[in-house]
Motif scaffolding. Structure first.
Motif, short mmCIF file in Angstrom:
data_model
loop_
_atom_site.label_atom_id
_atom_site.label_comp_id
_atom_site.label_asym_id
_atom_site.label_seq_id
_atom_site.Cartn_x
_atom_site.Cartn_y
_atom_site.Cartn_z
N LEU A 13 89.47 75.05 -3.34
CA LEU A 13 89.00 75.56 -4.64
C LEU A 13 87.50 75.37 -4.79
O LEU A 13 86.79 76.25 -5.28
CB LEU A 13 89.72 74.86 -5.79
N LEU A 24 97.32 79.83 -3.60
CA LEU A 24 97.15 79.35 -4.98
C LEU A 24 95.67 79.27 -5.34
O LEU A 24 95.26 79.68 -6.43
CB LEU A 24 97.84 78.00 -5.17
N ALA A 25 94.85 78.77 -4.41
CA ALA A 25 93.41 78.67 -4.65
C ALA A 25 92.81 80.06 -4.87
O ALA A 25 91.94 80.24 -5.72
CB ALA A 25 92.73 77.98 -3.48
N VAL A 48 93.79 81.24 -8.42
CA VAL A 48 93.00 80.49 -9.43
C VAL A 48 91.55 80.95 -9.40
O VAL A 48 90.93 81.13 -10.46
CB VAL A 48 93.11 78.96 -9.18
N THR A 49 91.00 81.16 -8.22
CA THR A 49 89.62 81.63 -8.09
C THR A 49 89.45 82.98 -8.78
O THR A 49 88.48 83.19 -9.52
CB THR A 49 89.22 81.74 -6.60
N ALA A 107 91.35 84.31 -11.19
CA ALA A 107 91.51 84.16 -12.64
C ALA A 107 90.27 83.53 -13.27
O ALA A 107 89.79 83.97 -14.33
CB ALA A 107 92.75 83.33 -12.95
N LEU A 108 89.74 82.51 -12.62
CA LEU A 108 88.56 81.82 -13.16
C LEU A 108 87.33 82.72 -13.12
O LEU A 108 86.52 82.71 -14.05
CB LEU A 108 88.30 80.52 -12.39
#
Length: 193
Positions: A43, A176-177, A180-181, A183-184
């Motif tokens: 991440l 998953l990373a 999340v990356t 979305a962020l």
């Protein structure tokens, strides 16, 4: 580094430390447990970029070296860095850097989910699996006793095959990373550096 860079590095280092609160899962006959902290390393590289991601991992290594219990299971100190898992911990620096570098090139900020999955996925595989495993296996072969008296080539093959048990979990962490990356980057874009 700017003040913002320093804050981001500190925040992501805290994230990696927080992921260490979850104890590692021991794998039979291997001195390396399954941990979530390498998710934080991927991440850091994917979200912050190569330089700042590597800075997160370097700061973590420094915290371990001075004896703070920041690794999974409350471990820390030079004994951990010089022990069987030390190569994987030092390998996190390279893992974060390569993940960030590939993500920067393939999936710049604002990319589609598919492109982010490709960039972070490829970077994570190259950094967190290929290079981190290579560093960890080399270190493990150097420090682990050769009780069976096997030749180096045979030890290398057996150790590498033994590490294959970690690949499915690491692939899930990398995916998953990437999610999340993505979305962020939509909610709070952080320029990668």
């Amino acid at each position: 580094m700017t003040t913002r860079d320093l804050v981001l590095v500190a925040l992501f280092t805290a994230l990696v430390v927080a992921l260490g609160v979850i104890p590692g899962i021991p794998v039979a006959a291997l001195p390396v447990p399954i941990v979530l902290q390498n998710l934080g390393i991927v991440l850091a590289g994917a979200i912050l970029g190569a330089r700042r991601g590597a800075a997160v991992a370097m700061l973590l290594v420094i915290l371990v070296a001075i004896g703070l219990p920041v690794l999974s299971g409350g471990r820390g100190g030079l004994g951990v860095l010089l022990g069987p898992t030390g190569g994987f911990i030092f390998g996190w620096i390279l893992a974060a850097f390569v993940t960030g570098l590939v993500a920067e090139r393939i999936a710049p900020a604002g990319s589609s989910l598919g492109r982010t999955l490709l960039g972070v996925g490829l970077g994570g595989i190259l950094g967190a699996i290929v290079l981190d495993y290579a560093a960890g296996i080399a270190w493990l072969l150097a420090v682990a006793p050769n009780e069976a008296g096997l030749p180096l080539g045979e030890r290398l093959v057996k150790t590498t095959l033994g590490m294959a048990v970690f690949i499915p979990g690491d692939l899930i962490k990398i995916a998953l990373a990437a999610v999340v990356t993505h979305a962020l980057s939509r909610a709070y874009p952080i320029p990668r550096r």
